[in-house]
Design a protein around this motif. Structure first.
Motif, mmCIF file in Angstrom:
data_model
loop_
_atom_site.group_PDB
_atom_site.id
_atom_site.type_symbol
_atom_site.label_atom_id
_atom_site.label_comp_id
_atom_site.label_asym_id
_atom_site.label_seq_id
_atom_site.Cartn_x
_atom_site.Cartn_y
_atom_site.Cartn_z
ATOM 1 N N ASN A 38 -38.866 -17.282 60.627
ATOM 2 C CA ASN A 38 -37.794 -18.229 60.358
ATOM 3 C C ASN A 38 -38.231 -19.682 60.511
ATOM 4 O O ASN A 38 -37.542 -20.592 60.058
ATOM 5 N N GLN A 46 -34.422 -19.563 55.505
ATOM 6 C CA GLN A 46 -35.475 -19.344 56.484
ATOM 7 C C GLN A 46 -36.166 -18.067 56.049
ATOM 8 O O GLN A 46 -35.493 -17.115 55.635
ATOM 9 N N PHE A 49 -35.073 -14.568 57.415
ATOM 10 C CA PHE A 49 -33.733 -14.272 56.925
ATOM 11 C C PHE A 49 -33.785 -13.865 55.456
ATOM 12 O O PHE A 49 -33.110 -12.939 55.025
ATOM 13 N N ALA A 52 -34.958 -10.340 55.161
ATOM 14 C CA ALA A 52 -33.953 -9.386 55.605
ATOM 15 C C ALA A 52 -32.844 -9.215 54.569
ATOM 16 O O ALA A 52 -32.317 -8.128 54.391
ATOM 17 N N GLN A 53 -32.475 -10.291 53.868
ATOM 18 C CA GLN A 53 -31.312 -10.195 52.988
ATOM 19 C C GLN A 53 -31.662 -10.213 51.498
ATOM 20 O O GLN A 53 -30.790 -9.946 50.679
ATOM 21 N N LEU B 67 -21.179 -9.046 56.149
ATOM 22 C CA LEU B 67 -22.181 -10.115 56.128
ATOM 23 C C LEU B 67 -21.557 -11.444 56.528
ATOM 24 O O LEU B 67 -22.125 -12.193 57.320
ATOM 25 N N GLY B 71 -23.330 -12.255 59.704
ATOM 26 C CA GLY B 71 -24.496 -13.074 59.387
ATOM 27 C C GLY B 71 -25.763 -12.238 59.331
ATOM 28 O O GLY B 71 -25.768 -11.151 58.761
ATOM 29 N N TYR B 72 -26.819 -12.719 59.969
ATOM 30 C CA TYR B 72 -28.110 -12.036 59.916
ATOM 31 C C TYR B 72 -28.016 -10.572 60.351
ATOM 32 O O TYR B 72 -28.623 -9.696 59.746
ATOM 33 N N ALA B 74 -25.975 -8.277 59.984
ATOM 34 C CA ALA B 74 -25.517 -7.313 58.980
ATOM 35 C C ALA B 74 -26.626 -6.977 57.978
ATOM 36 O O ALA B 74 -26.439 -6.107 57.117
ATOM 37 N N SER B 75 -27.783 -7.623 58.084
ATOM 38 C CA SER B 75 -28.915 -7.298 57.200
ATOM 39 C C SER B 75 -29.297 -5.836 57.323
ATOM 40 O O SER B 75 -29.841 -5.253 56.378
ATOM 41 N N TYR B 239 -25.094 -18.561 61.827
ATOM 42 C CA TYR B 239 -25.012 -17.510 60.816
ATOM 43 C C TYR B 239 -26.341 -16.798 60.628
ATOM 44 O O TYR B 239 -26.393 -15.575 60.536
ATOM 45 N N THR B 240 -27.425 -17.577 60.607
ATOM 46 C CA THR B 240 -28.720 -16.966 60.302
ATOM 47 C C THR B 240 -29.430 -16.458 61.558
ATOM 48 O O THR B 240 -30.540 -15.946 61.471
#
Lengths: 83, 624
Positions: A38, A46, A49, A52-53, B67, B71-72, B74-75, B239-240
């Motif tokens: 990050n 980042q 992140f 991950a997403q 999500l 935020g993160y 829930a990845s 959030y992140t």
């Protein structure tokens, strides 16, 4: 070792290779090293992140098609294709 | 009738007409067509159908909300529900397709030469699928009642009727072609509002890029940075940033991945393609179609959170003018208040809404109220509330005259459904979201019902009870089982057991701890025998169920829980939903241990394993 066994070994090697990548992008970049990554930015994301997403999902897609393509090659090489 | 409702009726009605038309065009004539669509589905189309089969009401409606709020953290759901397809493509699908039978329990029964193994698999399959289908039925009812304003029950009956027609008539063939149409409906419904909103906020119409872009009119401030700033100012964690423990996120992701690969209704979809190599590529196509929604969801979630925060926190944090006046709240809030999914309470009586993290004050108030209602001892709850109140009094928020978080209810599910209204999008977009939500729920329900009915007619009736029945009788049984499953699912949708919200953990836990390891060892470990496989399945199943019930209560009856369900009590901080991966590990260990001290499987089973490992047909392989 007969042909079928050699084919199976090549298959296992390919699967293990793919699963290492699978593990690295999701569990590695997305979870275990997320905080370190990050610190790096990818535009507004980042990097950890993003993996991950977004990044891990894109990699999964590429990985399956790569696997399918290599397996089809192996099928032909070892002559075990379906009729 | 309002303009919006007219549009919604038109759009939803048109999609229904389409599904019924397809159903009439693709009736199943024999069991092969009923169970696996005659193994004649093109891999790309099968991938699309798998996408619709897989993406349930939870993916369509709930995931972006999870999500937005998580935020993160829930990845885990994003990676878990997509990464499972890698396991499916490389470890299961091609081999099971090569084996060429109709159901998952059939493979387990044959490979481990045991009717008991087949029965264990049937039970796992029915429990996992039935719990999963309840959520779909509920989703259909909610979508109807919110968007078409017809009662929940009527909505559910309409949904049942539609599934009945195309699943009973068409079996896998009818379900597959309708799922392809449903995929198109749901992906449009999901991406169109996302594109609008992404463009509004960032000027970039692609949500995957918009999420990483700068906000429009902000002099180059990135959306995610702004969101982190907005939520932390209000006391929420960034959030992140990661909030849960790394071990738990890791295991949750792993459980969802292997659970995904072990869910029978998904595996069965790969029995429908013509060849082994089609099974490999079809998993890739399935993931392409799933990834379109799953990579859009993070944008939808973050942007919905941003819009929600801006709606309520209109100005500077702490200034009297900074918060939304109750009188001026927008129409979409009024609409969703009626459903009970959104709620507020003006605790400090200033006529405005404050939405912030009060560090457990509101939760402690709710706990105390619940304890009072239950009529037991309230001293512990009172002490907790006093401590939270004292802590709040010290915070900067008390200085603003705030008396606790006033958004008392923001349900995850409204994030996607209310999103077009929040962003003030045109009526046809809102109607499309309604049709998309219903398509997602219907397609998943049909896939699950098909898995249940084939387990009953093929594995129980034909495989165990009445082995001599002919194809026509079995087909009739398949249809009867399907009709029965729809009625049971409808009944459970109308009278949902209290645990409806928790069944996801159960379904994935079962699939991860019992079905996936059994299938994988059946293919990759030639030495694995019947004793090992059965003991492994029972150990994985038992440990996972035991762990879930320990915290959630036996059969989800809360009063029988042995310990409160929170991180302080979990073993090594592992939540019940994350335990499936541990259960799978137990399954593997027990299976290897028992298999190594008992007899190797008979010759013909070892040949069967060798045979499924090569794509070429059985007859031809022997001539080499």
């Amino acid at each position: 070792m007969n042909n079928a066994q050699k084919y199976w070994q090549a298959n296992i090697r390919l699967v293990i290779g793919c699963l290492i990548v699978w593990f690295f992008v999701s569990f590695g970049c997305g979870i275990l090293f997320v905080n370190q990554l990050n610190a790096i930015r990818l535009g507004g994301y980042q990097l950890g992140f993003w993996f991950a997403q977004q990044g891990s999902i894109y990699t999964f897609v590429v990985l399956i098609f790569f696997y399918a393509w290599r397996m089809n090659q192996l099928d032909r090489k070892f002559n075990v294709e379906e009729a | 009738m309002t303009n919006l409702m007219m549009t919604t009726y038109l759009v939803v009605g048109a999609t229904f007409a389409l599904y019924l038309f397809i159903a009439l065009k693709s009736r199943a004539k024999n069991t092969g067509e009923f169970y696996v669509a005659g193994k004649g589905i093109h891999p790309v189309l099968n991938g699309m159908a798998t996408g619709a089969d897989w993406m349930s009401a939870a993916s369509f409606i709930s995931m972006a909300g999870m999500l937005a709020m998580g935020g993160y953290d829930a990845s885990a759901y994003l990676m878990g529900w997509t990464g499972g397809y890698c396991l499916l493509a490389m470890l299961l699908a091609p081999y099971l397709r090569k084996y060429g039978k109709f159901t998952v329990p059939e493979f387990i029964g044959d490979r481990f030469y045991s009717q008991s193994a087949r029965l264990v698999a049937v039970i796992c399959l029915i429990v996992a699928s039935l719990t999963y289908v309840i959520g779909q039925m509920k989703g259909i009812g909610v979508a109807f009642s919110r968007f078409l304003e017809i009662p929940f029950q009527t909505g559910l009956f309409i949904g049942m009727g539609i599934v009945f027609v195309y699943a009973v008539l068409g079996g896998m063939k009818g379900v597959t072609y309708t799922q392809i149409a449903q995929y198109v409906v749901l992906i449009f419904a999901y991406t169109v509002p996302a594109i609008f909103i992404s463009f509004q906020l960032t000027g970039n119409p692609i949500p995957q890029l918009g999420l990483g872009s700068t906000l429009s009119g902000s002099d180059g401030v990135f959306l995610l940075d702004k969101l982190d700033q907005v939520v932390t100012e209000l006391g929420f964690s960034a959030y992140t940033a990661q909030k849960g423990s790394t071990l738990n996120i890791f295991l949750l992701t792993m459980s969802l991945m292997i659970g995904t690969a072990g869910l029978p209704h998904v595996i069965t979809r790969f029995f429908t393609v013509p060849k082994v190599k089609d099974a490999r590529s079809s998993a890739g196509w399935a993931l392409v179609f799933i990834a379109i929604l799953y990579t859009t969801a993070p944008g939808v979630g973050a942007m919905a959170r941003m819009n929600l925060m801006h709606t309520i926190q209109t100005g500077e944090v702490g200034s009297p003018e900074g918060n939304l006046a109750i009188e001026e709240r927008p129409q979409w809030m009024r609409n969703w208040e009626k459903t009970g999914l959104l709620g507020f309470e003006d605790k400090n009586g200033d006529g405005k809404i404050q939405y912030y993290s009060d560090n457990g004050l509101s939760a402690a108030e709710a706990d105390l109220a619940a304890a009072r209602k239950a009529g037991g001892d309230v001293t512990a709850a009172q002490a907790k509330l006093d401590a939270a109140a004292a802590q709040h009094a010290e915070s900067k928020f008390a200085g603003f005259g705030w008396k606790g978080n006033e958004m008392t209810k923001v349900d995850n599910d409204i994030m996607v459904l209310a999103n077009p209204e929040i962003a003030k999008l045109p009526n046809w977009v809102i109607a499309l979201v309604a049709a998309g939500g219903i398509a997602a729920a219907l397609s998943t329900a049909a896939g699950l019902l098909l898995a249940i009915s084939s387990a009953i007619s093929h594995d129980l009736v034909k495989g165990m009870i009445a082995k001599s029945i002919d194809d026509k009788t079995e087909l009739m049984w398949g249809r009867v089982a399907m009709a029965g499953a729809i009625i049971v699912a409808g009944y459970l949708g109308l009278n949902p057991p209290g645990f409806a919200a928790q069944v996801v953990a159960l379904a994935f836990g079962l699939a991860a701890s019992s079905i996936f390891p059994a299938l994988m060892m059946g293919i990759f470990v030639k030495r694995m025998n019947n004793v090992g496989a059965i003991c492994g399945m029972l150990a994985g199943l038992g440990s996972t169920l035991g762990y879930i019930f320990w915290f959630k209560g036996f059969m989800f009856i809360a009063s029988t829980a042995m310990a409160p369900d929170n991180a302080a009590n979990w073993w090594m901080g592992i939540s019940p939903g994350s335990f499936g991966a541990v259960g799978a590990l137990i399954n593997f260990i027990v299976a290897f241990a028992f298999s190594s001290i008992t007899k190797a499987p008979p010759e013909h089973i070892q040949h069967l394993v060798e045979d499924i490992r090569v794509p070429m047909g059985a007859g031809a392989a022997q001539s080499h």
